[in-house]
Design an enzyme around this catalytic site. Structure first.
Site, mmCIF file in Angstrom:
data_model
loop_
_atom_site.group_PDB
_atom_site.id
_atom_site.type_symbol
_atom_site.label_atom_id
_atom_site.label_comp_id
_atom_site.label_asym_id
_atom_site.label_seq_id
_atom_site.Cartn_x
_atom_site.Cartn_y
_atom_site.Cartn_z
ATOM 1 N N SER A 124 2.994 6.151 0.268
ATOM 2 C CA SER A 124 3.093 5.995 -1.195
ATOM 3 C C SER A 124 2.174 6.979 -1.900
ATOM 4 O O SER A 124 1.110 7.319 -1.387
ATOM 5 C CB SER A 124 2.664 4.562 -1.562
ATOM 6 N N TYR A 149 -3.763 -2.561 -1.248
ATOM 7 C CA TYR A 149 -2.417 -2.154 -0.794
ATOM 8 C C TYR A 149 -2.419 -0.652 -0.514
ATOM 9 O O TYR A 149 -2.053 -0.219 0.582
ATOM 10 C CB TYR A 149 -1.352 -2.486 -1.848
ATOM 11 N N LYS A 153 -2.078 1.774 3.123
ATOM 12 C CA LYS A 153 -1.164 2.915 3.325
ATOM 13 C C LYS A 153 -1.980 4.139 3.775
ATOM 14 O O LYS A 153 -1.606 4.856 4.693
ATOM 15 C CB LYS A 153 -0.398 3.238 2.044
HETATM 16 C C1 WQD Z 1 4.777 2.249 -13.990
HETATM 17 C C2 WQD Z 1 4.372 2.439 -15.443
HETATM 18 C C3 WQD Z 1 2.577 1.006 -16.139
HETATM 19 C C4 WQD Z 1 4.858 -2.730 -15.716
HETATM 20 C C5 WQD Z 1 3.135 1.160 -8.359
HETATM 21 C C6 WQD Z 1 2.270 1.191 -7.155
HETATM 22 C C7 WQD Z 1 2.730 2.270 -6.225
HETATM 23 C C8 WQD Z 1 4.212 2.143 -5.938
HETATM 24 C C9 WQD Z 1 5.016 2.088 -7.217
HETATM 25 C C10 WQD Z 1 4.560 1.054 -3.830
HETATM 26 C C11 WQD Z 1 2.854 2.423 -15.637
HETATM 27 C C12 WQD Z 1 3.854 0.676 -16.890
HETATM 28 C C13 WQD Z 1 4.467 -1.402 -15.705
HETATM 29 C C14 WQD Z 1 4.966 -3.420 -16.941
HETATM 30 C C15 WQD Z 1 4.321 -1.419 -18.109
HETATM 31 N N1 WQD Z 1 4.482 0.987 -5.177
HETATM 32 N N2 WQD Z 1 4.214 -0.751 -16.877
HETATM 33 N N3 WQD Z 1 4.703 -2.731 -18.098
HETATM 34 O O1 WQD Z 1 1.810 1.443 -11.151
HETATM 35 O O2 WQD Z 1 3.120 3.651 -11.219
HETATM 36 O O3 WQD Z 1 2.997 2.351 -9.095
HETATM 37 O O4 WQD Z 1 4.482 0.994 -7.984
HETATM 38 O O5 WQD Z 1 4.367 2.045 -3.151
HETATM 39 O O6 WQD Z 1 2.011 2.108 -5.037
HETATM 40 O O7 WQD Z 1 0.958 1.514 -7.560
HETATM 41 O O8 WQD Z 1 4.348 1.492 -11.000
HETATM 42 O O9 WQD Z 1 6.126 0.269 -12.171
HETATM 43 O O10 WQD Z 1 3.839 -0.826 -11.906
HETATM 44 O O11 WQD Z 1 4.111 1.088 -13.497
HETATM 45 O O12 WQD Z 1 4.089 -0.820 -19.166
HETATM 46 O O13 WQD Z 1 5.294 -4.652 -17.028
HETATM 47 O O14 WQD Z 1 4.883 1.353 -16.208
HETATM 48 O O15 WQD Z 1 1.449 0.968 -16.999
HETATM 49 O O16 WQD Z 1 2.551 3.366 -16.662
HETATM 50 P P1 WQD Z 1 2.971 2.270 -10.710
HETATM 51 P P2 WQD Z 1 4.631 0.407 -12.125
#
Ligand code: WQD
Length: 339
Positions: A124, A149, A153
């Site tokens: 990841s 997490y 990885k």
């Molecule tokens: C994306 C954007 C949030 C939820 C994570 C893990 C990474 C990988 C992918 C496994 C950010 C914003 C999110 C919400 C929001 N997973 N957001 N409201 O954090 O980039 O990555 O998932 O491998 O390891 O860290 O993904 O989808 O949580 O967030 O505004 O309810 O959406 O702030 O900018 P992220 P995400």
């Protein structure tokens, strides 16, 4: 070629099984159903016409892995199995270290015993940590991870590198995903996280279909065009196809350690994704601006040029297709009918 897919009933695992079967691989799945449903096996059969053999085993039980290798001549492993909820890992780190590390160590020890030394590992972009610049290349290497997490990885990547350095007869491909989203065009498989989704796209889907009331946009005061977080969203079928290319590379090269970013190379903001989802599906997504989520970075996306150069792989599906396929999946699989 017989491929063992750990976590093969999960989100990325199931989409990869479809592509493996389409590429005439013989697929065996081991999955403990901790974050997947057995009905996905029926969906795989509906999509491909083939029903992979399923072992409903927990990889923390090494004797069960041994049973699989005794009963099947495995040529390579694609290792997806692992817990992956960032927030939960912060609350319960030992659950993540125990599950993700013990499972992997057991798997690698049994692979060695049966002289199976081809593995594609599901890593990841989170392993890069807070790099400080938006575009990530593989050469940047692993940084300080921000949650257990991500640390598991990163540790598994290190284990794989150490194994390869001790025995160059291994063939190892480490794939660093950015933000996998979307669903198979059939609408039969897609992302169905247990409970309240952590990630953006599944949350948008649940709000759009009326299962959840409102989406919290975590911050609109980042140093980005519209102030909301920017990420590299990649269609899950593009991710799956990247695994086929990685497997083919291991078959061709005979041994080696390869590391690739799987991303589109483009950054998309939270508001852009919401508005694209609304436009493509002609539906309203109810959202409100909320405080930033601790640990979130403003912006990062992939430099995918190494995978293009060495695997002849790149993303083919657009953000619009991601939004269309996601909506097609959730409206066919939601507990509630769409509004
Ligand atoms: C994306 C954007 C949030 C939820 C994570 C893990 C990474 C990988 C992918 C496994 C950010 C914003 C999110 C919400 C929001 N997973 N957001 N409201 O954090 O980039 O990555 O998932 O491998 O390891 O860290 O993904 O989808 O949580 O967030 O505004 O309810 O959406 O702030 O900018 P992220 P995400």
């Amino acid at each position: 070629m017989k491929i063992l897919v750990t976590g093969g009933l999960g989100y990325i695992g199931s989409h990869t099984c479809v592509e493996l079967i389409k590429s005439n691989y013989d697929v065996i799945i081991v999955d403990d159903l901790s974050n997947s449903k057995e009905k996905v096996l029926d969906r795989l059969e509906q999509i491909t016409g083939k029903r992979p053999k399923l072992y409903k085993y927990d990889l923390k039980d090494k004797s069960k892995i041994e049973e699989i290798f005794k009963e099947n001549k495995i040529d390579a492993v694609i290792h997806f199995a692992g817990f992956k909820a960032v927030g939960e890992s912060v609350q319960n780190p030992m659950k993540y270290y125990n599950n993700n590390l013990v499972s992997t160590i057991n798997l690698l020890e049994v692979m060695k015993k049966y002289n199976v030394k081809n593995i594609v590992f599901s890593s990841s972009a989170t392993i890069y940590g807070n790099v400080g610049i938006p575009k990530y290349t593989e050469e940047m290497g692993r940084g300080k991870t921000s949650n257990p997490y991500g640390t598991t990885k990163s540790m598994i990547e290190q284990i794989l590198e150490d194994i390869y350095n001790s025995d160059n007869s291994w063939s190892i491909s480490i794939l660093r995903y950015f933000n996998p989203v979307g669903a198979h065009e059939s609408g039969l498989i897609g992302e169905e996280p247990n409970g309240i989704p952590n990630n953006l796209m599944p949350y948008i889907m649940k709000v759009a279909v009326g299962e959840l009331e409102v989406l919290n946009v975590y911050g609109n005061d980042y140093e980005t065009e519209d102030g909301t977080g920017v990420r590299d969203y990649i269609h899950v079928v593009d991710v799956a196809e990247g695994h086929i290319k990685a497997l083919e590379k291991l078959e061709k090269e005979n041994n080696g350690l390869y590391i690739y970013n799987l991303g589109s190379g483009k950054g998309v903001s939270v508001l852009e994704l919401i508005h694209t989802f609304e436009k493509v599906n002609n539906i309203k997504v109810n959202y409100k601006i909320a405080p930033r989520r601790p640990g979130d970075l403003a912006i990062y996306f992939a430099d995918p040029s190494k995978a293009k150069r060495e695997l002849n792989w790149e993303t083919k599906r657009s953000v619009e297709e991601i939004c269309r396929d996601s909506w097609n999946f959730i409206k066919n699989n939601s507990e509630r009918k769409s509004k």
